[in-house]
Design a protein around this motif. Structure first.
Motif, PDB file in Angstrom:
ATOM      1  N   ARG A   1       4.913   9.463  -3.306  1.00 38.14           N
ATOM      2  CA  ARG A   1       4.490   8.019  -3.811  1.00 38.14           C
ATOM      3  C   ARG A   1       4.994   7.827  -5.276  1.00 38.14           C
ATOM      4  O   ARG A   1       5.682   6.670  -5.412  1.00 38.14           O
ATOM      5  CB  ARG A   1       2.837   8.094  -4.003  1.00 38.14           C
ATOM      6  N   HIS A   2       5.165   8.844  -5.814  1.00 38.52           N
ATOM      7  CA  HIS A   2       6.126   8.607  -7.227  1.00 38.52           C
ATOM      8  C   HIS A   2       7.463   8.299  -7.068  1.00 38.52           C
ATOM      9  O   HIS A   2       7.967   7.729  -7.928  1.00 38.52           O
ATOM     10  CB  HIS A   2       5.981   9.954  -8.097  1.00 38.52           C
ATOM     11  N   ALA A   3       7.896   8.943  -6.052  1.00 41.64           N
ATOM     12  CA  ALA A   3       9.646   8.699  -5.862  1.00 41.64           C
ATOM     13  C   ALA A   3       9.616   7.345  -5.287  1.00 41.64           C
ATOM     14  O   ALA A   3      10.461   6.456  -5.737  1.00 41.64           O
ATOM     15  CB  ALA A   3      10.102   9.418  -4.485  1.00 41.64           C
ATOM     16  N   GLU A   4       8.456   6.547  -4.577  1.00 42.13           N
ATOM     17  CA  GLU A   4       8.702   5.230  -4.177  1.00 42.13           C
ATOM     18  C   GLU A   4       8.577   4.201  -5.526  1.00 42.13           C
ATOM     19  O   GLU A   4       9.437   3.384  -5.815  1.00 42.13           O
ATOM     20  CB  GLU A   4       7.492   4.867  -3.300  1.00 42.13           C
ATOM     21  N   LEU A   5       7.570   4.431  -6.226  1.00 46.33           N
ATOM     22  CA  LEU A   5       7.515   3.748  -7.479  1.00 46.33           C
ATOM     23  C   LEU A   5       8.591   3.795  -8.588  1.00 46.33           C
ATOM     24  O   LEU A   5       8.983   2.587  -8.869  1.00 46.33           O
ATOM     25  CB  LEU A   5       6.146   4.129  -7.965  1.00 46.33           C
ATOM     26  N   LEU A   6       9.037   4.796  -8.735  1.00 52.75           N
ATOM     27  CA  LEU A   6      10.078   5.024  -9.683  1.00 52.75           C
ATOM     28  C   LEU A   6      11.368   4.220  -9.240  1.00 52.75           C
ATOM     29  O   LEU A   6      12.154   3.709  -9.866  1.00 52.75           O
ATOM     30  CB  LEU A   6      10.388   6.436 -10.128  1.00 52.75           C
ATOM     31  N   TYR A   7      11.775   4.281  -7.716  1.00 50.82           N
ATOM     32  CA  TYR A   7      12.858   3.827  -7.103  1.00 50.82           C
ATOM     33  C   TYR A   7      12.507   2.211  -7.488  1.00 50.82           C
ATOM     34  O   TYR A   7      13.616   1.471  -7.863  1.00 50.82           O
ATOM     35  CB  TYR A   7      12.803   4.144  -5.726  1.00 50.82           C
ATOM     36  N   LEU A   8      11.567   1.690  -7.144  1.00 55.77           N
ATOM     37  CA  LEU A   8      11.099   0.165  -7.386  1.00 55.77           C
ATOM     38  C   LEU A   8      11.313  -0.068  -8.851  1.00 55.77           C
ATOM     39  O   LEU A   8      12.024  -1.323  -8.928  1.00 55.77           O
ATOM     40  CB  LEU A   8       9.554  -0.117  -6.763  1.00 55.77           C
ATOM     41  N   LEU A   9      11.044   0.626  -9.721  1.00 57.83           N
ATOM     42  CA  LEU A   9      11.390   0.451 -11.092  1.00 57.83           C
ATOM     43  C   LEU A   9      12.492   0.475 -11.550  1.00 57.83           C
ATOM     44  O   LEU A   9      13.229  -0.208 -12.287  1.00 57.83           O
ATOM     45  CB  LEU A   9      10.532   1.349 -12.195  1.00 57.83           C
TER      46      LEU A   9
ATOM     47  N   ALA B   1       8.498  -2.492   0.488  1.00 58.66           N
ATOM     48  CA  ALA B   1       9.890  -2.819  -0.052  1.00 58.66           C
ATOM     49  C   ALA B   1      10.829  -1.649   0.319  1.00 58.66           C
ATOM     50  O   ALA B   1      12.204  -2.094   0.469  1.00 58.66           O
ATOM     51  CB  ALA B   1       9.909  -2.685  -1.753  1.00 58.66           C
ATOM     52  N   VAL B   2      10.525  -0.277   0.507  1.00 61.94           N
ATOM     53  CA  VAL B   2      11.441   0.593   0.856  1.00 61.94           C
ATOM     54  C   VAL B   2      12.051   0.521   2.388  1.00 61.94           C
ATOM     55  O   VAL B   2      13.248   0.609   2.772  1.00 61.94           O
ATOM     56  CB  VAL B   2      10.976   2.004   0.734  1.00 61.94           C
ATOM     57  N   ARG B   3      10.980   0.013   3.186  1.00 54.62           N
ATOM     58  CA  ARG B   3      11.677  -0.348   4.510  1.00 54.62           C
ATOM     59  C   ARG B   3      12.600  -1.392   4.733  1.00 54.62           C
ATOM     60  O   ARG B   3      13.348  -1.466   5.346  1.00 54.62           O
ATOM     61  CB  ARG B   3      10.433  -0.703   5.360  1.00 54.62           C
TER      62      ARG B   3
END
Length: 415
Positions: free
Chosen positions: A325-333, A406-408
């Motif tokens: 989950r943290h990897a997803e959020l930091l990628y988006l930022l 967003a990742v998909r």
């Protein structure tokens, strides 16, 4: 009735094709999804395990370094007493899927040897296909793989039930415990049994951690009593035993390779480190903390199962492994430096802008180790900080098991 008999008779005559055939059942969803992943990885169904075994000295080294060594006795006690009678073996693999311990029924061990499943074998899903070690490691939940559900042909003689073992302190995957044997000796309840023993192992790790902190706390008490200002005593991994002059922090992120002397700590600023028993005395040098300047954040998303963030600057460097989950959020930022509101992040992660409470809770956890570098309203990286993102070689491998909206979309648009 007579018509039905005639049809049956026609179907039964030699040389005549049956009127209808029962369709082959579709694979279970968890298996179908795994087959899709391993096909994409190019796994060979005829894969041979023998040539890929680790050398015995490497197995011994990994055993000594693995946190799982502390809980192998718990796993043995829970899974092996009836091994010979039940005809099964226990396999304990590390986070990379390498078999480090393997015990149990002698006939089943011999069968495992015949197909190359010795100590040091690589059972990661991207190498060994769908199996009871690699698939639970990918999904981070217990999975049972029945004989023909294995992707690699040599494994179809076994039925396997595996459960991940995670670090109770932060949820990091440590490895997988698996029970394997002939299909007729295992049943669906085996999975719940293996999961319960894995949970016992995690409970033992938690007890060991709390006990070590209690011992360190006894050493820290007289030291902190003599100090003024802000200070903390932490174990070698940064978990806090005691503090003085500051709010309690569950964990303090230490430099990547801590050593005595000056350093910069995200939650405290400029600090001095001193070795203390089995941990460190961390003393804040300036009451408001400081920034060394020239900081760089490197977000490593190139891996398929493990991701991290590394902060470097004039005061040293430190790293933090990231949860999915943290990897997803930091990628988006990182890909939109102007920032995102809680509602925007909720929409991009969960597909539901109303789930702001969950997003704020996760961002609060991220700020525990990146607080000096993150702003909020909107959430974004602080100005002046260089942010670099390492992505996988194949765009479709970006956080491959993420279902964040967003990742998909990012994966789909790159394919």
């Amino acid at each position: 009735m007579k018509a039905a008999q005639n049809v049956a008779g026609e179907a039964a005559r030699p040389g005549r094709a049956p009127v209808s055939r029962r369709p082959r059942p579709a694979p279970r969803k968890v298996i179908a999804q795994s087959w899709t992943r391993v096909k994409r990885d190019g796994v060979d169904p005829e894969h041979e395990f023998g040539p890929g075994l680790l050398a015995p000295e490497e197995v011994r080294r990994r055993r000594a370094d693995s946190p799982l060594r502390e809980v192998v006795p718990v796993l043995r006690a829970g899974l092996l007493p009836a091994a010979d009678e039940a005809r099964h073996i226990m396999i304990v693999a590390d986070v990379e899927g390498r078999v480090l311990w393997r015990e149990g029924s002698s006939p089943v061990l011999r069968r495992a040897d015949e197909v190359g499943l010795g100590l040091g074998a690589d059972l990661s899903e991207s190498v060994a296909g769908t199996n009871g070690v690699g698939t639970p490691a990918v999904l981070r939940r217990p999975v049972q793989v029945f004989a023909a559900e294995h992707y690699v042909r040599s494994l179809t003689g076994l039925t396997c039930a595996g459960a991940p073992i995670t670090d109770p302190r932060d949820g990091t995957l440590l490895g997988v415990v698996d029970v394997s044997g002939p299909q007729e000796t295992l049943h669906p309840a085996t999975l719940a049994w293996v999961e319960s023993v894995a949970k016992l192992a995690e409970a033992r790790l938690r007890e060991t951690h709390l006990g070590s902190l209690q011992r360190l706390r006894a050493v820290a008490a007289p030291v902190l009593a003599r100090l003024g200002g802000r200070a903390a005593v932490v174990d070698r991994d940064g978990w806090t035993a005691a503090v003085t002059g500051m709010p309690y922090l569950q964990r303090i992120t230490l430099p990547k390779s801590p050593s005595a002397g000056a350093c910069w700590v995200p939650s405290l600023g400029a600090c001095a480190l001193e070795p203390l028993d089995e941990g460190w005395l961390v003393r804040a040098v300036e009451p408001g903390g400081c920034r060394s300047g020239g900081e760089r954040i490197a977000l490593d998303l190139a891996g398929r199962r493990r991701w991290s963030v590394t902060v470097s600057g004039g005061a040293g460097a430190w790293s933090q492994e990231l949860s999915p989950r943290h990897a997803e959020l930091l990628y988006l930022l990182a890909v939109r430096r102007e920032g995102r509101s809680a509602a925007e992040l909720a929409g991009e992660v969960f597909g539901d802008p109303a789930r702001t409470v969950t997003v704020r809770a996760e961002m609060s956890r991220i700020r525990r180790y990146l607080g000096e570098f993150l702003e909020h309203r909107p959430y974004r990286f602080r100005d002046g900080v260089e942010v670099a993102v390492a992505l996988p070689g194949e765009p479709g491998d970006l956080l491959p098991h993420s279902i964040a909206t967003a990742v998909r979309l990012a994966r789909d648009s790159a394919s």
